[in-house]
Every structure is written in structure tokens, then in C-alpha cells.
Motif scaffolding. Structure first.
Motif, PDB file in Angstrom:
ATOM      1  N   CYS A   1       0.838  -1.203   0.000  1.00 21.73           N
ATOM      2  CA  CYS A   1       0.000   0.000   0.000  1.00 21.73           C
ATOM      3  C   CYS A   1       0.873   1.255   0.000  1.00 21.73           C
ATOM      4  O   CYS A   1       0.608   2.214  -0.727  1.00 21.73           O
ATOM      5  CB  CYS A   1      -0.901   0.023   1.229  1.00 21.73           C
ATOM      6  N   ALA A   2       1.909   1.250   0.842  1.00 21.84           N
ATOM      7  CA  ALA A   2       2.756   2.430   0.979  1.00 21.84           C
ATOM      8  C   ALA A   2       3.547   2.737  -0.284  1.00 21.84           C
ATOM      9  O   ALA A   2       3.926   3.889  -0.508  1.00 21.84           O
ATOM     10  CB  ALA A   2       3.715   2.245   2.156  1.00 21.84           C
ATOM     11  N   ASP A   3       3.813   1.735  -1.116  1.00 23.26           N
ATOM     12  CA  ASP A   3       4.548   1.985  -2.354  1.00 23.26           C
ATOM     13  C   ASP A   3       3.812   2.996  -3.234  1.00 23.26           C
ATOM     14  O   ASP A   3       4.442   3.787  -3.942  1.00 23.26           O
ATOM     15  CB  ASP A   3       4.737   0.680  -3.149  1.00 23.26           C
ATOM     16  N   CYS A   4       2.490   2.953  -3.194  1.00 29.15           N
ATOM     17  CA  CYS A   4       1.682   3.823  -4.046  1.00 29.15           C
ATOM     18  C   CYS A   4       1.150   5.053  -3.312  1.00 29.15           C
ATOM     19  O   CYS A   4       1.093   6.140  -3.883  1.00 29.15           O
ATOM     20  CB  CYS A   4       0.509   3.038  -4.624  1.00 29.15           C
ATOM     21  N   HIS A   5       0.741   4.864  -2.060  1.00 29.00           N
ATOM     22  CA  HIS A   5       0.111   5.954  -1.319  1.00 29.00           C
ATOM     23  C   HIS A   5       1.086   6.731  -0.438  1.00 29.00           C
ATOM     24  O   HIS A   5       0.762   7.831   0.011  1.00 29.00           O
ATOM     25  CB  HIS A   5      -1.029   5.407  -0.465  1.00 29.00           C
TER      26      HIS A   5
END
Length: 450
Positions: free
Chosen positions: A279-283
Motif C-alpha cells: 500500500c505504501a509503495d503507491c500511497h
């Protein structure tokens, strides 16, 4: 003489390059190294921000209220009911038919939960979950009594919105799970958080809140329906097994389910999850802040920072990637609206049939159960925050199933009053006992009157 001239020229060029490099370095103020520690038990993000000012400044950007490049989302608290009036009918008899706005960022969590009309004087403290880092210490102190405690009784002890302490160990800054419901759910699935990689944790800290849940009937504890797996069908299987419902639809009297925000569950079925993307890779993509490389804490749509979020893996242009996302979301949105229409038709058919004293009990029971299944599928994708982008194939599968089930519900209701249909009459058939998450969240007797 020639060699001396060349040597002088070379030396001069080197001196110029050194001066340019020095000037360039001086234009970037390096982030000072951190030597301070977060005090034991400190939950105030402003205190954490004194130690990690770049991350805190990034976090505060969530105060911005904008749609940015997102067509379906953003942080503007627009009314879903004004955007889609059909939802007033779909949620009839349920607080979401009165107040349902787009979510804002983490920094707004307390204002949004205390300001919504869906929370009343009889609301329980389960609704504080995922709104503040103050929840975990209270649960540690109160145990399971926390969940059924009146919401307003703990208002003065819930002081900070979702922030640093929800996801980070204050001593090591390592990602950590503080959500009791998630820890319980992982235990149910036989998973030990200690075995998660850092990349997996960059998703699991988001799964603390961006999930489907219900309130356990015996103690009102927030619980994830993961007993059989993470898919929509798995949650539905559990809800049917325990005879769970959120409310009786005011018009059709069908025993309904309300989806929360199953972002993690839908994401888990998609191609990005299958390829190890977190999730953190994109957000929360990596950004350069001074001399520091850090994850952005300005959580928002990846469409607002495509170069950092998408182009690290995809070499197409920003415009192409943006069009791919929005084009896919447009397709899911159209399917969702088609299902809304079918659900409205089914509700009308059931309501009309129920007024006929000759309506057959078994047909009405089947029709209401089909309505429940169809709307659960619509709401699962509607309440999820990516308009299907987290897993387009799964989103369209769910919506197409819902469309079929809604039309079946409409047909069964119409057949239920047919003169050639046998069976005992009883238009009120189909109700199930018990109350669920929706009634508890709003408080008994606080459902909207229509």
C-alpha cells in the motif's frame, strides 16, 4: 610553455568545478540527524514531529481538502447522497441514508467521527476504533469493556487523530501493529506478525483500519470477518452462518449487510498485491526531503504523484498511466450505477408485493434474501475506496454477480404474487433476528425516520 599553459587551464577548471559543487551543496540544507527519543507512552503527533520534522510536515499536508487528480475520491467532504440520490433509497432505515460524506485524511479523523449524524448519544466506543492512537492504551486498561462503553464517556480521553503512534514503535521507528482487532484477525488466520517482512508491514499497518468489520454480538468488539478468508464471499459466508444483519431495510424489510471499507481485502485479490507491491509503495512513495529519502506521509491518491508512485515500475507517460486508472474506474463506476438501478427496481418490486395479502411466504423470503446478497455486493465495491482499481477483475465480478442477484430478487417478488404460484401466504416472511454493526454504531433508536 605549452605544457604549463595546459596544466594551468586544467587546474583552473578543477577549481571552478569544486566551487560549483560547493555552491550546489550549500543550496540544499541537509536534514539534521536525530538524536532525541520519543518519550515513553507519548501519543501526540506534534511531539513526534519535533524529532521527525520532515515526516510531521508531510503528515500535516493531509489538512488540504482537494480532489487533486482523482476523479473518484479525494479529501473534499462531498455528500455521496447528493452525488447519487439512489443511495438514499438503498440505505432506507439506516443512518447512512441521512449522512454519508467522502472521507478526509487521517488528521481529520476526530472531527469527522464526532461531527457525523451517524453517531448519537447511545453510540458505543467501538466507533472510536481506528480514529486515534489513544484507543490501544484504553483497551489495554479496560479490556473488552472498552467496546461497549458509551462513545461520549471516553471523548475526553481520545485526544489525537490517527498518527505516528498508530504505526510506529516509538523507540525504533519500526512499523508495528497496534490494532487489537487486526492482531485478533491474524491470530484467527494463523499468522504471526513477527514473521512479516518490512515490505509486508508496509501493507499491514494500513490493514489495521482499511478493512471490513462487524461488532461481535456478545461484547460489541470490532471484529474482522476473516474466518474463511479475505474475499467478499468469505465474509458473506460468516455473516450468514452467524445470522448477522446490520438492519432491516425500511421499504423491503430485507435483512441487510453494510460494508465498511474493504480496501485491504479487495487489494489482496489484485495484481499489485500478487507482485509484492505494498500500500505504501503507491500511497506513501519515497520522496526527497533535504538530504533525506523518506516515505511521504501525505497520504493521497497515487494520481497526485505518478512519477514517484507509478513510474518507478511503469515506464509509460504520466498521462497514459492516469488514463489507464481513470478509464478502469469509469468501467467499474458504470457497472456500480447499473446495479444501483437494479437494486431500486428490486426494492420497489418487493415493497409492492408485500402489500398484496396473497404474496407467497417462500417467494418473499427468497426475494428478500436475494436483495440482501445483491446490495452487499454493491456496497462492498461502493464503500471500498479505489472505485475498483485495487482489483478491477474482482470488482467487476462482484458487481456482475450483484446485478444478476438484484434482477432475480425483482423477479421472485413479482412471481410471489402470481396466481399460479403455490405456497402459504405471508408477505412479511424473510426477516432474521438480531441487530448488527449499524444499529450499535448509531445507538438504539437513533436510526433516521423516513
Amino acid at each position: 610553455m605549452k605544457k604549463l599553459w595546459q596544466s594551468s587551464l586544467l587546474l583552473g577548471l578543477m577549481l571552478i568545478m569544486i566551487a560549483v559543487l560547493a555552491l550546489g551543496c550549500n543550496q540544499q540544507t541537509p536534514t539534521p540527524s536525530t538524536t532525541a527519543a520519543i518519550p515513553e507512552g507519548e501519543l501526540d503527533p506534534a511531539v513526534w514531529g519535533k524529532v521527525y520534522p520532515d515526516q510531521y510536515a508531510s503528515y500535516l499536508k493531509q489538512k488540504e481538502q482537494t480532489k487533486g487528480n482523482s476523479k473518484y475520491g479525494g479529501s473534499v467532504p462531498e455528500s455521496h447522497l447528493k452525488e447519487s440520490p439512489a443511495q438514499i433509497k438503498l440505505f432506507a432505515g439506516y443512518p447512512f441514508s441521512e449522512d454519508y460524506n467522502e472521507e478526509r485524511g487521517h488528521v481529520w479523523a476526530l472531527e469527522d467521527v464526532t461531527g457525523t449524524q451517524r453517531v448519537g448519544a447511545k453510540t458505543i466506543s467501538s466507533c472510536w476504533n481506528c480514529k486515534s492512537p489513544n484507543v490501544k492504551p484504553l483497551v489495554d486498561t479496560m479490556g473488552d469493556a472498552f467496546w461497549s462503553t458509551p462513545f461520549l464517556d471516553l471523548k475526553d480521553q481520545i485526544k489525537h487523530p490517527v498518527s505516528c503512534a498508530n504505526c510506529h514503535d516509538p523507540k525504533t521507528m519500526a512499523l508495528t501493529i497496534t490494532s487489537v482487532p487486526l492482531l485478533d484477525a491474524l491470530k484467527t488466520r494463523g499468522m504471526d506478525p513477527a514473521n512479516f517482512s518490512r515490505q509486508e508491514m508496509r501493507t499491514m499497518v494500513c490493514a489495521q483500519c482499511h478493512v471490513e468489520y462487524y461488532f461481535k454480538p456478545e461484547n460489541k468488539k470490532v471484529t474482522f470477518p476473516w474466518n474463511y478468508g479475505l474475499k467478499m464471499d468469505d465474509a458473506e459466508k460468516l455473516y450468514n452462518e452467524i445470522n448477522f444483519k446490520d438492519w432491516d431495510h425500511k421499504e423491503s424489510q430485507s435483512p441487510m449487510l453494510k460494508a465498511q471499507h474493504p480496501d485491504y481485502e479487495l487489494f489482496s485479490t489484485g495484481v499489485h498485491a500478487a507482485n509484492g507491491v505494498a500500500c505504501a509503495d503507491c500511497h506513501m512513495p519515497y520522496v526527497k526531503q533535504g538530504q533525506t529519502k523518506m516515505s511521504s506521509h501525505h497520504l493521497q491518491s497515487p494520481l497526485n504523484h505518478i512519477s514517484q508512485s507509478c513510474q518507478t515500475c511503469h515506464n509509460q507517460s504520466e498521462e497514459y498511466l492516469k488514463n489507464q486508472v481513470i478509464g478502469t474506474q469509469d468501467t467499474v463506476f458504470k457497472a456500480k450505477v447499473s446495479l444501483e438501478t437494479a437494486l431500486s427496481d428490486a426494492i420497489n418490486a418487493i415493497t409492492t408485493a408485500a402489500k398484496n395479502p396473497a404474496a407467497k411466504a417462500d417467494m418473499m423470503n427468497e426475494s428478500r434474501n436475494l436483495h440482501r446478497q445483491a446490495q452487499w455486493r454493491w456496497d462492498y465495491i461502493s464503500a471500498e475506496n479505489s472505485m475498483g482499481w485495487h482489483s478491477p477483475k474482482e470488482a467487476l465480478r462482484i458487481l456482475s454477480e450483484g446485478l444478476d442477484l438484484a434482477r432475480q430478487a425483482q423477479l421472485k417478488a413479482n412471481l410471489g404474487v402470481g396466481s399460479a404460484v403455490g405456497g402459504a401466504t405471508g408477505p412479511d416472511a424473510g426477516k432474521t433476528p438480531g441487530a448488527g454493526t449499524a444499529v450499535d454504531a448509531a445507538g438504539q433508536g437513533t436510526a433516521p425516520k423516513q
